[in-house]
Design an enzyme around this catalytic site. Structure first.
Site, mmCIF file in Angstrom:
data_model
loop_
_atom_site.group_PDB
_atom_site.id
_atom_site.type_symbol
_atom_site.label_atom_id
_atom_site.label_comp_id
_atom_site.label_asym_id
_atom_site.label_seq_id
_atom_site.Cartn_x
_atom_site.Cartn_y
_atom_site.Cartn_z
ATOM 1 N N HIS A 271 -4.493 -2.561 2.908
ATOM 2 C CA HIS A 271 -4.743 -1.181 2.512
ATOM 3 C C HIS A 271 -4.127 -0.875 1.151
ATOM 4 O O HIS A 271 -3.251 -1.584 0.650
ATOM 5 C CB HIS A 271 -4.240 -0.197 3.578
ATOM 6 C CG HIS A 271 -2.746 -0.169 3.769
ATOM 7 N ND1 HIS A 271 -1.911 0.634 3.028
ATOM 8 C CD2 HIS A 271 -1.948 -0.842 4.630
ATOM 9 C CE1 HIS A 271 -0.662 0.460 3.426
ATOM 10 N NE2 HIS A 271 -0.653 -0.432 4.392
ATOM 11 N N CYS A 290 1.663 -4.319 7.902
ATOM 12 C CA CYS A 290 0.363 -4.400 7.227
ATOM 13 C C CYS A 290 0.554 -4.797 5.762
ATOM 14 O O CYS A 290 1.666 -4.783 5.243
ATOM 15 C CB CYS A 290 -0.381 -3.073 7.342
ATOM 16 S SG CYS A 290 -1.037 -2.791 9.011
#
Length: 373
Positions: A271, A290
């Site tokens: 992301h 992440c």
């Protein structure tokens, strides 16, 4: 029989080059390796110091000829030595500033035997990868915090990434990227809500509202949005947090302008991030697991290059509306942990921030011990 054994060796050029590097470092070990460099204050071009002679000896193992100067110059830090120091720093994932400080000395003092073991460990990791990675794919090296996108054996993208903290390390895995979500909502995992965000709301009662977090309660199995002002946040704890949080799209969203969906058991995805300054750090393990990417627009362009996007990507982002784009051809992503790799035919090293080399060494030693004599 020898031909049969040779056929088991992975063929990709990366493996063969590491194998040649292992043979070279084996030679260094057999020569007795290099002496340790004593600790010293930072050394810069133009300095004279007795350690510089030892540094020349150390570097001559890998670069050759650096010690071939007049005896009167061996303790002097000249421009030629600076060039080699910068090369050494780049090869060992350090800031290539030419300053011989503690981090540079520490990398010089890793023994030849330890470097050989490090190369062998990473050769073992290469054996775990498929022989054919595909025509188009993405590799995220968790150890050196970089992402590369490959098409037809050519590097199309090379960018920095931020990976999980040591206590929330990003796992190694492979998956297929299937979707890209533009202007995403962040559905905050319960653990992060309890451990990370609750203390911020308790310290600053306006935190959730300022960062566009919505609060949801569950009553009789129904999910209901409630006002953050209606909750006594001080009465809650990391062990008792009966709410769920969703952050709306926008400039303050922790996922930035897009996230890249790749189904996996750990719910890891790539992301964007509003915290761009962290990409300037040499060691970039700051996330909760992440993977944050430095240039999400470029990554989206590569990932969607075979899609017929209407309207265009930038128009969709500027709308601030949540939008999901499915990849017409899913893209394989390999998240690997390589503390040794090849770049422009040069062996590169990175720190073992997750201590996985250490565990791998223990694993390989057990296998060696258990082999029949």
């Amino acid at each position: 029989f020898k031909a049969s054994l040779s056929s088991l060796i992975p063929a990709p050029q990366q493996y063969l080059q590491l194998k040649a590097a292992a043979e070279r470092y084996q030679d260094y070990v057999e020569l007795g390796g290099w002496r340790r460099i004593p600790a010293t204050s930072a050394l810069r071009t133009g300095n004279e110091h007795t350690n510089i002679s030892a540094i020349r000896d150390r570097l001559s193992f890998e670069y050759g000829g650096i010690d071939q100067v007049r005896p009167s110059k061996r303790d002097y830090y000249d421009k030629e030595l600076e060039r080699v120091i910068k090369q050494f720093q780049r090869r060992h994932s350090l800031i290539a500033d030419g300053i011989i400080g503690p981090a540079t000395i520490r990398e010089m003092n890793v023994s030849a035997a330890d470097r050989l073991q490090q190369i062998n460990i990473n050769m073992e990791r290469l054996r775990w990868l498929p022989d054919d990675l595909g025509d188009r794919y993405i590799v995220v090296n968790l150890a050196n915090y970089r992402l590369t996108a490959i098409e037809d054996d050519e590097v199309k993208l090379d960018m920095r990434v931020i990976v999980g903290k040591t206590k929330r390390s990003t796992p190694s895995f492979s998956s297929q990227m299937t979707h890209i979500v533009l202007n995403p909502k962040w559905y905050v995992p319960n653990k992060l809500a309890r451990m990370d965000l609750l203390p911020k709301q308790q310290a600053n009662p306006g935190y959730f509202e300022h960062y566009n977090f919505r609060v949801f309660n569950y009553e009789d199995g129904n999910k209901t949005e409630i006002s953050p002002d209606s909750v006594d946040w001080k009465a809650l704890s990391k062990q008792h947090f009966p709410y769920s949080l969703v952050q709306d799209p926008g400039k303050k969203n922790a996922l930035g302008q897009m996230k890249f969906i790749l189904p996996n058991p750990w719910k890891i995805y790539l992301h964007d991030t509003p915290s761009k300054s962290l990409f300037k750090q040499s060691r970039r393990n700051f996330s909760s697991g992440c993977i944050r990417v430095e240039d999400p627009i470029a990554l989206a362009d590569f990932s969607l290059s075979r899609n017929r996007m209407q309207p265009p990507l930038l128009d969709l982002i500027s709308s601030n509306e949540n939008y999901s784009a499915e990849l017409e051809q899913p893209l394989t992503v390999y998240a690997i942990y390589a503390t040794v790799w090849l770049h422009a035919n040069e062996v590169m090293f990175s720190p073992d921030s997750y201590q996985r080399d250490q565990r791998m060494a223990e694993y390989l030693s057990l296998i060696h011990i258990s082999e029949p004599t």
